[in-house]
Scaffold this active site. Structure first.
Site, PDB file in Angstrom:
ATOM      1  N   MET A   1       0.824  -1.189   0.000  1.00 15.94           N
ATOM      2  CA  MET A   1       0.000   0.000   0.000  1.00 15.94           C
ATOM      3  C   MET A   1       0.862   1.244   0.000  1.00 15.94           C
ATOM      4  O   MET A   1       0.696   2.129  -0.782  1.00 15.94           O
ATOM      5  CB  MET A   1      -0.932  -0.022   1.208  1.00 15.94           C
ATOM      6  CG  MET A   1      -1.789   1.215   1.359  1.00 15.94           C
ATOM      7  SD  MET A   1      -2.982   1.412   0.074  1.00 15.94           S
ATOM      8  CE  MET A   1      -4.009  -0.005   0.364  1.00 15.94           C
TER       9      MET A   1
ATOM     10  N   ASP B   1      -4.843  -6.481  -3.385  1.00  9.87           N
ATOM     11  CA  ASP B   1      -4.147  -5.210  -3.591  1.00  9.87           C
ATOM     12  C   ASP B   1      -3.048  -5.448  -4.622  1.00  9.87           C
ATOM     13  O   ASP B   1      -1.995  -5.999  -4.306  1.00  9.87           O
ATOM     14  CB  ASP B   1      -3.578  -4.757  -2.245  1.00  9.87           C
ATOM     15  CG  ASP B   1      -3.026  -3.350  -2.271  1.00  9.87           C
ATOM     16  OD1 ASP B   1      -2.635  -2.892  -3.358  1.00  9.87           O
ATOM     17  OD2 ASP B   1      -2.967  -2.721  -1.212  1.00  9.87           O
ATOM     18  N   VAL B   2      -3.312  -5.030  -5.853  1.00 11.09           N
ATOM     19  CA  VAL B   2      -2.428  -5.324  -6.981  1.00 11.09           C
ATOM     20  C   VAL B   2      -1.519  -4.124  -7.207  1.00 11.09           C
ATOM     21  O   VAL B   2      -1.965  -3.070  -7.669  1.00 11.09           O
ATOM     22  CB  VAL B   2      -3.243  -5.642  -8.249  1.00 11.09           C
ATOM     23  CG1 VAL B   2      -2.309  -6.031  -9.392  1.00 11.09           C
ATOM     24  CG2 VAL B   2      -4.249  -6.761  -7.979  1.00 11.09           C
ATOM     25  N   GLU B   3      -0.252  -4.278  -6.863  1.00  8.59           N
ATOM     26  CA  GLU B   3       0.699  -3.174  -6.956  1.00  8.59           C
ATOM     27  C   GLU B   3       2.031  -3.647  -7.519  1.00  8.59           C
ATOM     28  O   GLU B   3       2.263  -4.836  -7.714  1.00  8.59           O
ATOM     29  CB  GLU B   3       0.953  -2.552  -5.574  1.00  8.59           C
ATOM     30  CG  GLU B   3      -0.252  -1.935  -4.911  1.00  8.59           C
ATOM     31  CD  GLU B   3       0.153  -1.132  -3.694  1.00  8.59           C
ATOM     32  OE1 GLU B   3       1.018  -0.245  -3.817  1.00  8.59           O
ATOM     33  OE2 GLU B   3      -0.407  -1.392  -2.602  1.00  8.59           O
ATOM     34  N   ALA B   4       2.918  -2.670  -7.755  1.00 12.47           N
ATOM     35  CA  ALA B   4       4.306  -2.913  -8.121  1.00 12.47           C
ATOM     36  C   ALA B   4       4.407  -3.897  -9.299  1.00 12.47           C
ATOM     37  O   ALA B   4       3.711  -3.739 -10.296  1.00 12.47           O
ATOM     38  CB  ALA B   4       5.089  -3.392  -6.900  1.00 12.47           C
TER      39      ALA B   4
END
Length: 324
Positions: free
Chosen positions: A1, A145-148
């Site tokens: 996050m 939570d789809v990040e980076a």
């Protein structure tokens, strides 16, 4: 996050992955607890002197939390921060919240750590890892939570969306949230590609939630509103929703106080403007990162405070007003 936690997560990962036995299922959410999706600020047991959730509930009226973050233990097995077993500290936190009449949304992924989509060979295996979390806690909802790297990889994005379709089919009534980065005008090409994949295969994600921070915002309230209007239009285009349907599938996950970008700041007034916009347009989700930081600093580090002048739980109280 938030990149603020990167060094803490790296230290946690260095502790080594734990082999997980199948945890016993926790009690299901109490009947009086409403859907945890709409208003559930992030609470992270892995850093920042996490507060007692029941104390925060009593002080603010908030009833739900998004607990972060579940990742890979080095294999296609879920663990909190990749190290804490499902039946450990975080399970006790869930029990505390439910005993106080609330509920939780586990968040899978985040900015750091090894995402489950990496070691899980395909969407079916990834869905199995999600199912292990669902079964462990008798969940009503999950947040991915789809990040980076996961957000930047089409193969990983597709795997996540395909896995969510499988768990939706296997768990009627389960609510699903996908959280992802944004620009000041709405989703970038990666976000739009996720929507297109979901529409193509019929993955019925309940709320697509953007993170309008760390995006070089100058007027954080207005930039967040502009980004969410862009999200609404992108969802209409991908799924054929009406305005009302697209707003109901849209979410905001802001950051309280100072963000990771120099000069970017969300104060209480800006956050209240976001909340008013979310209420007026009946958005599906309004939240922030994180309750750990929802306190005045008093010399604390950024994992424990917002960096601005505030009273404890100012931002959580605003989110509590969005509960329905």
């Amino acid at each position: 996050m938030s990149k603020i936690r990167t060094s803490l997560l790296a230290a946690a990962a260095a502790a080594g992955a734990l082999a997980l036995a199948a945890p016993p299922a926790l009690s299901a959410a109490t009947p009086e607890a409403q859907s945890p999706i709409a208003a559930s600020p992030y609470l992270y047991n892995g850093w920042g002197e996490p507060p007692s959730p029941s104390e925060v509930m009593s002080a603010t009226g908030i009833t739900s939390f998004t607990l972060s973050f579940i990742n890979s233990d080095g294999t296609c097995n879920p663990a909190w921060d990749g190290t804490r077993p499902l039946d450990g500290q975080d399970a006790a936190t869930i029990e505390e919240i439910r005993a106080a009449g609330g509920d939780v949304v586990p968040s899978i992924g985040g900015y750091s750590g090894t995402k489950l989509s990496t070691p899980c060979a395909d969407a079916q295996a990834l869905a199995g890892a999600y199912q292990e979390v669902i079964d462990a806690y008798g969940l009503k909802a999950i947040d991915v939570d789809v990040e980076a790297d996961e957000f930047n990889s089409k193969a990983s994005r597709d795997e996540v969306v395909e896995a969510l379709k499988i768990v939706e089919e296997n768990n009627p009534g389960l609510l699903t949230v996908v959280t992802f980065p944004t620009t000041t005008t709405g989703p970038n090409a990666n976000g739009e590609d996720m929507f297109a994949k979901a529409a193509e295969i019929g993955a019925d994600v309940d709320v697509w939630t953007q993170m309008p921070f760390d995006f070089n915002g100058t007027d954080m309230a207005q930039d967040t509103i502009n980004a969410t209007e862009g999200l609404k239009e992108a969802l209409k285009s991908a799924f054929g929703y009406s305005d009302a349907e697209a707003y109901a599938r849209s979410g905001i996950s802001s950051m309280n106080g100072k963000t990771d970008v120099e000069g970017e700041l969300v104060d209480q007034a800006a956050f209240q403007q976001m909340a008013d916009y979310a209420e007026q347009n009946a958005l599906g989700r309004f939240t922030f990162w994180s309750v750990n930081r929802d306190r005045p600093c008093n010399g604390g580090d950024p994992s424990t405070c917002s960096g601005i002048d505030q009273q404890p739980w100012d931002f959580t109280e605003i989110v509590a007003g969005f509960q329905s």
